[in-house]
Write a protein that holds these residues in place. Structure first.
Motif, mmCIF file in Angstrom:
data_model
loop_
_atom_site.group_PDB
_atom_site.id
_atom_site.type_symbol
_atom_site.label_atom_id
_atom_site.label_comp_id
_atom_site.label_asym_id
_atom_site.label_seq_id
_atom_site.Cartn_x
_atom_site.Cartn_y
_atom_site.Cartn_z
ATOM 1 N N SER A 83 36.369 149.908 47.893
ATOM 2 C CA SER A 83 37.527 149.357 48.610
ATOM 3 C C SER A 83 37.326 147.889 48.998
ATOM 4 C CB SER A 83 37.799 150.188 49.864
ATOM 5 O OG SER A 83 36.667 150.189 50.729
ATOM 6 N N LYS A 84 36.064 147.416 49.000
ATOM 7 C CA LYS A 84 35.771 146.037 49.378
ATOM 8 C C LYS A 84 35.370 145.178 48.192
ATOM 9 C CE LYS A 84 34.378 147.276 54.090
ATOM 10 N NZ LYS A 84 33.314 147.184 55.136
ATOM 11 N N TRP A 85 35.486 145.704 46.976
ATOM 12 C CA TRP A 85 35.159 144.907 45.795
ATOM 13 C C TRP A 85 36.179 143.789 45.595
ATOM 14 C CZ3 TRP A 85 34.049 149.125 41.515
ATOM 15 C CH2 TRP A 85 32.857 149.789 41.844
ATOM 16 N N PRO A 86 35.749 142.622 45.167
ATOM 17 C CA PRO A 86 36.716 141.592 44.739
ATOM 18 C C PRO A 86 37.495 142.088 43.508
ATOM 19 C CG PRO A 86 34.541 140.640 45.120
ATOM 20 C CD PRO A 86 34.365 142.127 45.164
ATOM 21 N N GLN A 87 38.692 141.570 43.347
ATOM 22 C CA GLN A 87 39.535 142.026 42.243
ATOM 23 C C GLN A 87 38.878 141.773 40.898
ATOM 24 O OE1 GLN A 87 43.519 140.497 42.327
ATOM 25 N NE2 GLN A 87 44.082 141.381 40.357
ATOM 26 N N ALA A 88 38.173 140.662 40.756
ATOM 27 C CA ALA A 88 37.533 140.358 39.481
ATOM 28 C C ALA A 88 36.456 141.382 39.141
ATOM 29 C CB ALA A 88 36.926 138.957 39.536
ATOM 30 N N VAL A 89 35.720 141.841 40.149
ATOM 31 C CA VAL A 89 34.688 142.855 39.914
ATOM 32 C C VAL A 89 35.325 144.185 39.543
ATOM 33 C CG1 VAL A 89 32.811 144.161 40.988
ATOM 34 C CG2 VAL A 89 33.029 141.714 41.421
ATOM 35 N N ALA A 90 36.386 144.561 40.252
ATOM 36 C CA ALA A 90 37.065 145.826 39.953
ATOM 37 C C ALA A 90 37.623 145.823 38.529
ATOM 38 C CB ALA A 90 38.181 146.069 40.966
ATOM 39 N N GLU A 91 38.208 144.701 38.115
ATOM 40 C CA GLU A 91 38.743 144.614 36.759
ATOM 41 C C GLU A 91 37.629 144.674 35.721
ATOM 42 O OE1 GLU A 91 41.009 141.066 36.597
ATOM 43 O OE2 GLU A 91 42.711 141.879 37.742
ATOM 44 N N HIS B 227 27.940 151.328 35.471
ATOM 45 C CA HIS B 227 28.782 150.158 35.207
ATOM 46 C C HIS B 227 29.053 149.378 36.493
ATOM 47 C CE1 HIS B 227 30.130 150.772 30.949
ATOM 48 N NE2 HIS B 227 29.647 151.979 31.205
ATOM 49 N N ALA B 228 29.222 150.093 37.599
ATOM 50 C CA ALA B 228 29.473 149.415 38.876
ATOM 51 C C ALA B 228 28.256 148.609 39.308
ATOM 52 C CB ALA B 228 29.840 150.444 39.938
ATOM 53 N N LYS B 229 27.066 149.167 39.141
ATOM 54 C CA LYS B 229 25.852 148.441 39.525
ATOM 55 C C LYS B 229 25.692 147.172 38.702
ATOM 56 C CE LYS B 229 23.269 152.495 41.142
ATOM 57 N NZ LYS B 229 22.101 153.385 40.891
ATOM 58 N N GLN B 230 25.976 147.246 37.414
ATOM 59 C CA GLN B 230 25.855 146.057 36.566
ATOM 60 C C GLN B 230 26.827 144.966 36.995
ATOM 61 O OE1 GLN B 230 26.320 147.255 32.481
ATOM 62 N NE2 GLN B 230 24.584 148.676 32.530
ATOM 63 N N GLY C 185 26.398 139.132 42.245
ATOM 64 C CA GLY C 185 25.558 138.825 43.396
ATOM 65 C C GLY C 185 25.950 139.572 44.644
ATOM 66 N N LEU C 186 26.534 140.758 44.494
ATOM 67 C CA LEU C 186 26.973 141.560 45.631
ATOM 68 C C LEU C 186 26.026 142.733 45.845
ATOM 69 C CD1 LEU C 186 30.799 141.641 44.848
ATOM 70 C CD2 LEU C 186 29.621 140.157 46.469
ATOM 71 N N SER C 187 26.101 143.317 47.015
ATOM 72 C CA SER C 187 25.262 144.474 47.339
ATOM 73 C C SER C 187 25.652 145.666 46.486
ATOM 74 C CB SER C 187 25.397 144.820 48.823
ATOM 75 O OG SER C 187 24.726 146.035 49.111
ATOM 76 N N LEU C 188 24.655 146.394 46.001
ATOM 77 C CA LEU C 188 24.928 147.557 45.158
ATOM 78 C C LEU C 188 25.539 148.708 45.939
ATOM 79 C CD1 LEU C 188 21.698 147.603 42.934
ATOM 80 C CD2 LEU C 188 23.884 146.464 42.508
ATOM 81 N N THR C 189 25.466 148.652 47.261
ATOM 82 C CA THR C 189 26.038 149.706 48.101
ATOM 83 C C THR C 189 27.423 149.347 48.631
ATOM 84 O OG1 THR C 189 24.922 148.798 50.057
ATOM 85 C CG2 THR C 189 23.752 150.500 48.781
ATOM 86 N N LEU C 190 27.970 148.232 48.155
ATOM 87 C CA LEU C 190 29.298 147.819 48.611
ATOM 88 C C LEU C 190 30.344 148.826 48.152
ATOM 89 C CD1 LEU C 190 30.768 145.412 50.040
ATOM 90 C CD2 LEU C 190 31.247 144.531 47.747
ATOM 91 N N PRO C 191 31.160 149.392 49.071
ATOM 92 C CA PRO C 191 32.153 150.390 48.665
ATOM 93 C C PRO C 191 33.250 149.784 47.791
ATOM 94 C CG PRO C 191 32.446 149.783 50.972
ATOM 95 C CD PRO C 191 31.172 149.146 50.520
#
Length: 335
Positions: A166-174, A149-152, A158-164
């Motif tokens: 803790s650095k995700w934008p709030q919209a992506v985390a939600e 789900h995180a990779k999708q 348009g972010l790196s799939l290896t982005l931790p």
């Protein structure tokens, strides 16, 4: 939950065989044998841990037992106290043997919420055929489901799939959270409770009891500052319909001084919220109107704790003055 609390048990022996649990600290699972004055033989399983200060767990159990006694003494009171005559906080034996180590009684037939989630995902998530040597799909674990789900979500953003995380934008985390939440139905716990009930009347009784247990356990955890309430630290006894707290290493608001401070007062996952109901649920998604039962249990437990606050404070805080817990000593050293 405490085995034979009114009848003394006498120790006989420990089984010759033990099992090493494959977790980080590799605790040992022992079977201990006891007998009563009447000659009855009793076997109990205990986990022997050598890397945690179980004096904290012992103090929490003592606080729970004290709250149960206070609530039990109010059985004859008028009002909504009367409904808690058959409800109590789940407790079990904790025996510290050193500053770092001791034994904990195993809560039998009480799967964790993590186990319930894992079993559901193993049954309803398509397996990985490539990971099997016999051509049969292998069950996908929760970590793999989270990674998928995180990779999708990261790919769509348009972010790196290896982005931790803790650095995700709030919209992506939600987006990841909402997609993960949809993989497990909110009525999962209610379905398991339904399977354990003998009739519809029995199901109603068990549902009411579990809702009261969730309210009481949540309030008690809030009063004692319980943290680290992940899915493995919340058990559900489907027979007695009780929510069981385990692993109190993060307690007395210790989570507030951690590297990532914990700010939630108690854990309320969607499966627990579904059981308790919601006063704002206008679509009828919850099975019963249980929100009042949760609110009354929560408020009454807070009131009982306030009535007995001096004894609870002396039992926990006063004891730690003369025998500081290891974690509190570490905080003082850091200061």
């Amino acid at each position: 939950m405490l085995t034979h609390p009114a009848e003394p048990m006498y120790f006989d022996r420990v089984s010759e065989m033990l099992r090493i649990i494959g977790s980080k600290t590799r605790p040992k699972l022992l079977t201990m044998h006891f007998h009563t004055r009447a000659g009855a033989s009793i076997s109990e399983q205990y986990i022997f841990k050598g890397s945690e200060d179980l004096r904290i767990d012992e103090s929490v159990m003592q606080a729970f037992i004290r709250l149960n006694r206070v609530m039990g003494s109010q059985q004859l009171h008028a009002g909504h106290y009367r409904q808690f005559a058959q409800s109590e906080l789940a407790v079990y034996n904790v025996v510290p043997t050193a500053a770092y180590g001791g034994m904990i009684q195993v809560v039998a037939r009480a799967p964790s919420l993590f186990t319930l989630y894992s079993q559901h995902c193993a049954q309803h998530t398509p397996g990985d055929t490539a990971a099997s040597t016999q051509g049969k799909p292998q069950p996908v674990g929760l970590q793999q489901i989270f990674a998928d789900h995180a990779k999708q979500a990261l790919a769509k953003a348009g972010l790196s799939l290896t982005l931790p995380p803790s650095k995700w934008p709030q919209a992506v985390a939600e987006k990841v959270y909402n997609s993960l939440r949809n993989t497990v139905p909110s009525n999962l716990l209610h379905t398991r409770l339904m399977r354990s009930a003998a009739s519809s009347a029995h199901l109603l009784i068990k549902t009411q009891r579990l809702v009261q247990s969730i309210g009481m356990a949540s309030a008690a955890g809030y009063v004692l500052g319980l943290g680290d309430r992940h899915l493995d630290n919340l058990l559900v006894d489907l027979n007695s319909a009780q929510l069981v707290h385990i692993d109190f290493n993060v307690c007395y608001d210790f989570g507030g001084v951690s590297q990532i401070p914990e700010q939630v007062p108690y854990r309320m996952t969607p499966v627990l919220a579904y059981m308790c109901g919601s006063p704002h649920d206008s679509l009828g998604k919850t099975p019963f109107a249980m929100s009042r039962g949760f609110a009354r249990a929560f408020a009454s437990t807070l009131q009982f704790a306030r009535m007995d606050r001096d004894v609870l404070a002396n039992a926990v805080v006063g004891r730690s003055r003369f025998r500081p817990f290891m974690e509190w000593s570490w905080i003082e050293e850091q200061r």
